[in-house]
Design a protein around this motif. Structure first.
Motif, PDB file in Angstrom:
ATOM      1  N   GLY A 183       4.869 -30.012  11.156  1.00 43.50           N
ATOM      2  CA  GLY A 183       4.567 -30.699  12.292  1.00 43.50           C
ATOM      3  C   GLY A 183       5.696 -31.611  12.650  1.00 43.50           C
ATOM      4  N   TRP A 184       6.181 -31.439  13.876  1.00 46.20           N
ATOM      5  CA  TRP A 184       7.323 -32.419  14.482  1.00 46.20           C
ATOM      6  C   TRP A 184       6.507 -33.278  15.810  1.00 46.20           C
ATOM      7  CZ3 TRP A 184      12.230 -29.126  15.206  1.00 46.20           C
ATOM      8  CH2 TRP A 184      12.907 -28.909  14.097  1.00 46.20           C
ATOM      9  N   TYR A 194      10.804 -36.362  14.298  1.00 42.80           N
ATOM     10  CA  TYR A 194       9.999 -36.903  13.174  1.00 42.80           C
ATOM     11  C   TYR A 194       9.322 -35.556  12.502  1.00 42.80           C
ATOM     12  CZ  TYR A 194      11.102 -41.596  14.329  1.00 42.80           C
ATOM     13  OH  TYR A 194      11.716 -42.673  14.639  1.00 42.80           O
ATOM     14  N   ASN A 195       9.469 -35.296  11.282  1.00 42.62           N
ATOM     15  CA  ASN A 195       8.731 -34.318  10.590  1.00 42.62           C
ATOM     16  C   ASN A 195       7.554 -34.903   9.663  1.00 42.62           C
ATOM     17  OD1 ASN A 195       8.449 -31.359   9.406  1.00 42.62           O
ATOM     18  ND2 ASN A 195       8.964 -32.438   7.628  1.00 42.62           N
ATOM     19  N   PHE A 196       6.468 -34.028   9.682  1.00 36.70           N
ATOM     20  CA  PHE A 196       5.291 -34.597   8.697  1.00 36.70           C
ATOM     21  C   PHE A 196       5.482 -34.255   7.542  1.00 36.70           C
ATOM     22  CE2 PHE A 196       0.733 -33.877   7.494  1.00 36.70           C
ATOM     23  CZ  PHE A 196       0.555 -35.534   7.766  1.00 36.70           C
ATOM     24  N   LYS A 198       3.613 -33.976   4.370  1.00 37.25           N
ATOM     25  CA  LYS A 198       2.366 -33.484   3.850  1.00 37.25           C
ATOM     26  C   LYS A 198       1.900 -34.437   2.755  1.00 37.25           C
ATOM     27  CE  LYS A 198       2.373 -28.894   5.556  1.00 37.25           C
ATOM     28  NZ  LYS A 198       3.893 -28.817   5.797  1.00 37.25           N
ATOM     29  N   GLU A 199       2.641 -34.790   1.856  1.00 35.46           N
ATOM     30  CA  GLU A 199       2.303 -35.804   0.950  1.00 35.46           C
ATOM     31  C   GLU A 199       2.022 -36.981   0.869  1.00 35.46           C
ATOM     32  OE1 GLU A 199       5.190 -35.226  -2.597  1.00 35.46           O
ATOM     33  OE2 GLU A 199       4.799 -33.015  -2.334  1.00 35.46           O
ATOM     34  N   THR A 200       3.044 -37.802   1.997  1.00 35.70           N
ATOM     35  CA  THR A 200       2.754 -39.113   2.306  1.00 35.70           C
ATOM     36  C   THR A 200       1.800 -39.322   3.603  1.00 35.70           C
ATOM     37  OG1 THR A 200       4.591 -39.185   3.715  1.00 35.70           O
ATOM     38  CG2 THR A 200       4.964 -39.632   1.496  1.00 35.70           C
ATOM     39  N   GLY A 201       1.571 -38.168   4.171  1.00 34.74           N
ATOM     40  CA  GLY A 201       0.453 -38.179   5.366  1.00 34.74           C
ATOM     41  C   GLY A 201       1.433 -38.892   6.684  1.00 34.74           C
ATOM     42  N   GLU A 202       2.894 -39.023   6.512  1.00 30.75           N
ATOM     43  CA  GLU A 202       3.560 -39.888   7.649  1.00 30.75           C
ATOM     44  C   GLU A 202       4.674 -38.991   8.137  1.00 30.75           C
ATOM     45  OE1 GLU A 202       3.197 -43.065   8.375  1.00 30.75           O
ATOM     46  OE2 GLU A 202       1.741 -43.418   6.811  1.00 30.75           O
ATOM     47  N   PHE A 203       4.862 -39.354   9.337  1.00 31.32           N
ATOM     48  CA  PHE A 203       5.874 -38.685  10.103  1.00 31.32           C
ATOM     49  C   PHE A 203       7.321 -39.366   9.704  1.00 31.32           C
ATOM     50  CE2 PHE A 203       2.222 -36.911  12.397  1.00 31.32           C
ATOM     51  CZ  PHE A 203       2.806 -35.884  12.959  1.00 31.32           C
ATOM     52  N   GLU A 204       8.357 -38.791   9.293  1.00 34.41           N
ATOM     53  CA  GLU A 204       9.431 -39.225   8.819  1.00 34.41           C
ATOM     54  C   GLU A 204      10.665 -38.433   9.643  1.00 34.41           C
ATOM     55  OE1 GLU A 204       9.830 -37.843   4.926  1.00 34.41           O
ATOM     56  OE2 GLU A 204       7.993 -39.383   3.937  1.00 34.41           O
ATOM     57  N   LEU A 205      11.698 -39.649  10.091  1.00 34.67           N
ATOM     58  CA  LEU A 205      12.717 -38.850  10.834  1.00 34.67           C
ATOM     59  C   LEU A 205      13.713 -38.086  10.284  1.00 34.67           C
ATOM     60  CD1 LEU A 205      14.508 -39.495  13.629  1.00 34.67           C
ATOM     61  CD2 LEU A 205      15.628 -41.368  12.163  1.00 34.67           C
TER      62      LEU A 205
END
Length: 207
Positions: A183-184, A194-196, A198-205
């Motif tokens: 998920g971007w 940003y890429n999703f 799945k472990e943290t549930g956050e979108f990361e740059l």
């Protein structure tokens, strides 16, 4: 249109000639490695964002980058058919669901009916993400308009990733590790993706 005609000429004379061997190799078949599901928004250009060449991406675009829940459709189901073809005929290795900032489709789910009177098909299409609006209201009732827009766009991406797993053939390949789902979230004004996680549930740059 004059700009488009001139663009077609320059493509043939410059861009095509520069990569003539690549285009010739693609003459009879395609072997894309990734299905890219994005929004139809004119500001979102998959090949530019990913720096990919012709033949690498199989692209599906629609309003609000929606993945309809799996069904064998009696109507003409463009997105569902494209997903089916990419996974079962082209055997792609990855699926990317890419949403973006300032998405008109995601924003439209907050409109009242009168605002979509001239867009009945769009209104019907967006009914598929009514659950996103409900989740935003439940989890972030006090979010300001800008924050609410970002949250809506990002939750929508995650929901569409989940919808992909309602497709039996995708679920089987995913569980075997033969197919990967990403998920971007693309921020237009900054060129950031940003890429999703799945472990943290956050979108990361992506950096």
């Amino acid at each position: 249109m004059d700009k488009l005609f001139k663009g077609a000429i320059k493509f043939r004379e410059i861009s095509f000639e520069k990569r003539k061997e690549l285009y010739e190799s693609l003459h009879s078949e395609q072997k894309p490695h990734t299905l890219f599901i994005g929004c139809s928004d004119s500001r979102v250009v998959p090949e530019l964002i990913t720096r990919t060449l012709p033949g690498e991406l199989f692209v599906v675009r629609n309003i609000a980058n929606i993945v309809p829940h799996y069904r064998v459709a009696k109507e003409y189901a463009a997105t569902t058919s494209a997903i089916e073809y990419a996974v079962n005929a082209l055997d792609v290795e990855n699926i990317v669901v890419c949403g973006h900032s300032n998405c008109g489709g995601c924003n439209a789910i907050y409109f009242d009916k009168t605002q979509l009177e001239q867009l009945p098909n769009v209104a019907h299409w967006l009914e598929q993400i009514e659950g996103v609006k409900s989740e935003v209201h439940l989890r972030h009732p006090d979010a300001d308009p800008e924050h609410k827009a970002w949250i809506t766009e990002q939750i929508n991406i995650v929901k569409q990733m989940a919808n992909l797993l309602s497709y039996p053939y995708i679920s089987r390949k995913y569980e075997k590790g033969e197919l990967h789902i990403y998920g971007w979230y693309y921020v237009i004004s900054k060129g950031e993706v940003y890429n999703f996680n799945k472990e943290t549930g956050e979108f990361e740059l992506i950096s």
